[in-house]
Design a protein around this motif. Structure first.
Motif, PDB file in Angstrom:
ATOM      1  N   LEU A  10      41.367  37.947  44.133  1.00 16.67           N
ATOM      2  CA  LEU A  10      40.864  39.059  44.260  1.00 16.67           C
ATOM      3  C   LEU A  10      39.369  39.201  43.698  1.00 16.67           C
ATOM      4  CD1 LEU A  10      43.994  41.539  43.579  1.00 16.67           C
ATOM      5  CD2 LEU A  10      43.276  40.769  45.654  1.00 16.67           C
ATOM      6  N   PHE A  11      39.171  38.890  42.488  1.00 16.77           N
ATOM      7  CA  PHE A  11      37.875  38.943  41.802  1.00 16.77           C
ATOM      8  C   PHE A  11      37.007  37.985  42.783  1.00 16.77           C
ATOM      9  CE2 PHE A  11      40.374  40.329  38.029  1.00 16.77           C
ATOM     10  CZ  PHE A  11      39.560  41.485  37.876  1.00 16.77           C
ATOM     11  N   LEU A  12      37.322  36.891  42.938  1.00 11.56           N
ATOM     12  CA  LEU A  12      36.534  36.089  43.809  1.00 11.56           C
ATOM     13  C   LEU A  12      36.148  36.527  45.065  1.00 11.56           C
ATOM     14  CD1 LEU A  12      35.178  33.206  44.098  1.00 11.56           C
ATOM     15  CD2 LEU A  12      37.291  32.487  45.322  1.00 11.56           C
ATOM     16  N   ALA A  13      37.052  37.427  45.822  1.00  9.96           N
ATOM     17  CA  ALA A  13      37.008  38.015  47.078  1.00  9.96           C
ATOM     18  C   ALA A  13      35.668  39.231  47.011  1.00  9.96           C
ATOM     19  CB  ALA A  13      38.030  38.800  47.676  1.00  9.96           C
ATOM     20  N   ILE A  14      35.697  39.877  45.773  1.00 11.70           N
ATOM     21  CA  ILE A  14      34.586  40.957  45.470  1.00 11.70           C
ATOM     22  C   ILE A  14      33.309  39.988  45.197  1.00 11.70           C
ATOM     23  CG2 ILE A  14      33.936  42.493  43.782  1.00 11.70           C
ATOM     24  CD1 ILE A  14      36.894  43.109  43.097  1.00 11.70           C
ATOM     25  N   MET A  15      33.490  38.921  44.437  1.00  8.62           N
ATOM     26  CA  MET A  15      32.013  37.999  44.277  1.00  8.62           C
ATOM     27  C   MET A  15      31.420  37.714  45.472  1.00  8.62           C
ATOM     28  SD  MET A  15      33.206  36.140  40.809  1.00  8.62           S
ATOM     29  CE  MET A  15      31.872  34.728  40.807  1.00  8.62           C
ATOM     30  N   VAL A  16      32.297  37.261  46.499  1.00  2.89           N
ATOM     31  CA  VAL A  16      31.908  36.721  47.624  1.00  2.89           C
ATOM     32  C   VAL A  16      31.220  37.909  48.347  1.00  2.89           C
ATOM     33  CG1 VAL A  16      32.600  35.511  49.797  1.00  2.89           C
ATOM     34  CG2 VAL A  16      33.369  35.003  47.702  1.00  2.89           C
ATOM     35  N   ALA A  17      31.816  39.130  48.666  1.00  5.82           N
ATOM     36  CA  ALA A  17      31.240  40.170  49.129  1.00  5.82           C
ATOM     37  C   ALA A  17      29.816  40.619  48.690  1.00  5.82           C
ATOM     38  CB  ALA A  17      32.475  41.380  48.806  1.00  5.82           C
ATOM     39  N   PHE A  18      29.579  40.313  47.253  1.00  8.62           N
ATOM     40  CA  PHE A  18      28.501  40.729  46.770  1.00  8.62           C
ATOM     41  C   PHE A  18      27.462  39.761  47.256  1.00  8.62           C
ATOM     42  CE2 PHE A  18      30.472  43.662  43.723  1.00  8.62           C
ATOM     43  CZ  PHE A  18      29.417  44.429  43.431  1.00  8.62           C
ATOM     44  N   LEU A  19      27.876  38.521  47.285  1.00  8.86           N
ATOM     45  CA  LEU A  19      26.979  37.476  47.862  1.00  8.86           C
ATOM     46  C   LEU A  19      26.614  37.404  49.248  1.00  8.86           C
ATOM     47  CD1 LEU A  19      28.252  34.517  45.507  1.00  8.86           C
ATOM     48  CD2 LEU A  19      26.109  35.774  45.163  1.00  8.86           C
ATOM     49  N   PHE A  20      27.726  37.525  50.186  1.00  7.03           N
ATOM     50  CA  PHE A  20      27.907  37.564  51.685  1.00  7.03           C
ATOM     51  C   PHE A  20      28.476  38.855  52.182  1.00  7.03           C
ATOM     52  CE2 PHE A  20      28.239  33.370  50.009  1.00  7.03           C
ATOM     53  CZ  PHE A  20      26.815  32.753  50.382  1.00  7.03           C
ATOM     54  N   PRO A  21      27.993  39.988  51.819  1.00  4.36           N
ATOM     55  CA  PRO A  21      28.530  41.358  52.606  1.00  4.36           C
ATOM     56  C   PRO A  21      28.621  41.007  54.207  1.00  4.36           C
ATOM     57  CG  PRO A  21      26.475  41.768  51.963  1.00  4.36           C
ATOM     58  CD  PRO A  21      26.668  40.590  51.415  1.00  4.36           C
ATOM     59  N   LYS A  22      27.672  40.640  54.759  1.00  5.80           N
ATOM     60  CA  LYS A  22      27.694  40.589  56.196  1.00  5.80           C
ATOM     61  C   LYS A  22      28.768  39.467  56.830  1.00  5.80           C
ATOM     62  CE  LYS A  22      22.752  41.767  56.662  1.00  5.80           C
ATOM     63  NZ  LYS A  22      21.491  41.420  57.391  1.00  5.80           N
TER      64      LYS A  22
END
Length: 315
Positions: A10-22
């Protein structure tokens, strides 16, 4: 205690969203997760055992207390504390907290924790299962009074999406339970992995949409700390209230454990599905889902410790 891989994801998903939101838009995750939600509740219907549920029907005091704590005591507590919480963390996070309070109990983890703590397992199965069914109707009714204020859909649209994405797949699963339910139980580990995967994708998709809309620019680390403290305190308060009432009702120790565990837990599966339905068109969806995620982490960690200690007692 082992590190929970699901919580880390879950935390990884948030981090990926910050890096690649598109990425969520490129991969069409909204369409994928909508199909995934339907499959989650189809499998839920397949796995729901009527025989196991029927075993706990006679213990009505425990059932009433558990369902009231899930769908009445917790939401009313949030309504009473709205002025304080809104001032502390803002209206968006308060809606997320109220959304959390209106959710049903978690099924699998409730039963596992009650079993570990030597509680009443048949009643835990009954209450956790029934809670999921009740929540399909009660949760959107509670949220309905706030949907128009939060930029979400009308209550009619919400119920229509609930029928299509949750109720129909759930009913189909229940109808097929006697024929192929054994297949779902045999593959419960794979189904659980699928459920968690869809939740992770919903978290990534929700946070990506909010980040692209710059929803987090006015949120400070202090707001997040306050939110976690609130969630942590709410969990202990609800546990305490449920135990106090169970004690007054003179329930057995096993029943008190079941009431505390099932009555205080909230389902991240239902939360992730319903945030997509109720707040699906809102760029604030991730803000509403964040308290649910924090509560999920809190309940898993605390109840794992409590259940382990209670399980060491001599009956």
């Amino acid at each position: 205690m082992k590190i929970d891989k699901f919580i880390l994801s879950l935390f990884l998903a948030i981090m990926v969203a910050f890096l690649f939101p598109k990425g969520a838009g490129i991969l069409h995750l909204k369409d994928i997760t909508e199909i995934g939600i339907g499959l989650i509740f189809f499998f839920y219907g397949l796995k729901l055992s009527f025989k196991e549920v029927a075993q706990g029907l006679k213990n009505y005091k425990l059932h009433i207390l558990t369902q009231l704590s899930t769908f009445l005591i917790f939401p009313v507590l949030l309504l009473l504390l709205k002025p304080f919480f809104s001032h502390l963390v803002g209206d968006s996070f308060w809606i997320g907290l109220f959304f959390l309070a209106a959710l049903p109990s978690s099924v699998s983890s409730s039963v596992v924790m009650v079993s570990l703590a030597k509680g009443n397992v048949p009643s835990a199965i009954f209450n956790a299962s029934i809670s999921g069914l009740i929540g399909v109707f009660v949760t959107p009714i509670w949220i309905g009074m706030f949907v128009s204020q939060s930029g979400g859909m009308s209550l009619t649209d919400v119920f229509l999406k609930l029928i299509i994405q949750i109720l129909l797949p759930l009913t189909l699963g229940l109808l097929l339970n006697s024929k192929i339910g054994h297949i779902a139980k045999k593959n419960s580990v794979k189904i659980a992995f699928f459920d968690k995967t869809i939740i992770v994708l919903i978290v990534y998709s929700s946070f990506s949409a909010s980040l692209l809309a710059h929803m987090f620019k006015d949120i400070s680390w202090l707001d997040l700390i306050y939110l976690f403290i609130i969630v942590f305190c709410l969990f202990w308060v609800l546990m305490g209230v449920v135990y106090f009432i169970a004690n007054k009702l003179k329930l057995s120790v096993a029943d008190r454990i079941t009431a505390m565990f099932c009555g205080s837990k909230k389902s991240l599966v239902h939360g992730s599905a319903m945030v997509n339905i109720i707040f699906g068109n809102s760029i604030s969806a991730s803000l509403y889902l964040l308290p649910v995620m924090l509560y999920h982490i809190t309940q898993i960690v605390i109840l794992a410790v409590v259940a382990n200690r209670l399980g060491k007692r001599t009956i």
